[in-house]
Design a protein around this motif. Sequence first.
Motif, PDB file in Angstrom:
ATOM      1  N   ASP A 101       0.642  -1.508   0.104  1.00  0.00           N
ATOM      2  CA  ASP A 101       0.208  -0.343   0.289  1.00  0.00           C
ATOM      3  C   ASP A 101       0.657   1.415   0.644  1.00  0.00           C
ATOM      4  N   VAL A 102       0.373   2.188  -0.890  1.00  0.00           N
ATOM      5  CA  VAL A 102       1.567   3.423  -0.389  1.00  0.00           C
ATOM      6  C   VAL A 102       1.241   3.906   0.456  1.00  0.00           C
ATOM      7  N   ALA A 103       0.863   4.068   1.939  1.00  0.00           N
ATOM      8  CA  ALA A 103       1.178   4.405   3.151  1.00  0.00           C
ATOM      9  C   ALA A 103       2.274   3.814   3.564  1.00  0.00           C
ATOM     10  N   GLU A 104       2.149   2.408   3.196  1.00  0.00           N
ATOM     11  CA  GLU A 104       3.690   1.663   3.521  1.00  0.00           C
ATOM     12  C   GLU A 104       4.863   2.293   3.501  1.00  0.00           C
ATOM     13  N   ILE A 105       5.633   3.301   2.000  1.00  0.00           N
ATOM     14  CA  ILE A 105       6.454   3.519   1.414  1.00  0.00           C
ATOM     15  C   ILE A 105       6.530   4.990   2.612  1.00  0.00           C
TER      16      ILE A 105
END
Length: 184
Positions: A160-164
């Motif tokens: 998920d983009v939130a993990e980057i």
Amino acid sequence: MNDEIHVLNQVGIRLVKENTLLSEKSLNKPELLAEFISDIIKDYDREVMCVVSLDAKLHPLNMSICSIGALNSTITTPREIMKTVILSNANSFILYHNHPSGSCTPSLADIKTTDRMSKVGELMGVPMIDHIIVGAHSDEIYSFYEMGTLPTKELEYALDVAEIKLRFRDGEQSAKEYQKQLHI
């Protein structure tokens, strides 16, 4: 209208075949390959790092010395190590380096290099099979794989983009927060 001519140099990158190394034995087994490479690099008076590119059946495609260093160290970067591996269209690779001191005990730098190259190989889809240290003037070797010390932790990919996490000069920020800042 702009009448200037702009130049963009076109380049090509190719492997250059050097002197062929000859073996009286078939190099189709890991221990025979290790013995052969050991004989080549064990008597150098300074540390030498070489990479052997392997095909899908784990047979050697070629060997390249990617770094010649000093008495007790050699500078290696993923770029220099992977250059031959990629150009050879290798399926995997093995690192070899010598210790002129004769001791095959891995140094902290050896462990860091092994960990880093294991991760680089995995990320590029060309796994590192082993890193072998060769003792000078002896038949002693240290195989990270055989000793069970080869890093095997897989890289974690963001789902998920939130993990980057993005790194900026003034700190870290999640990709999702950055995306909101840009109003994307």
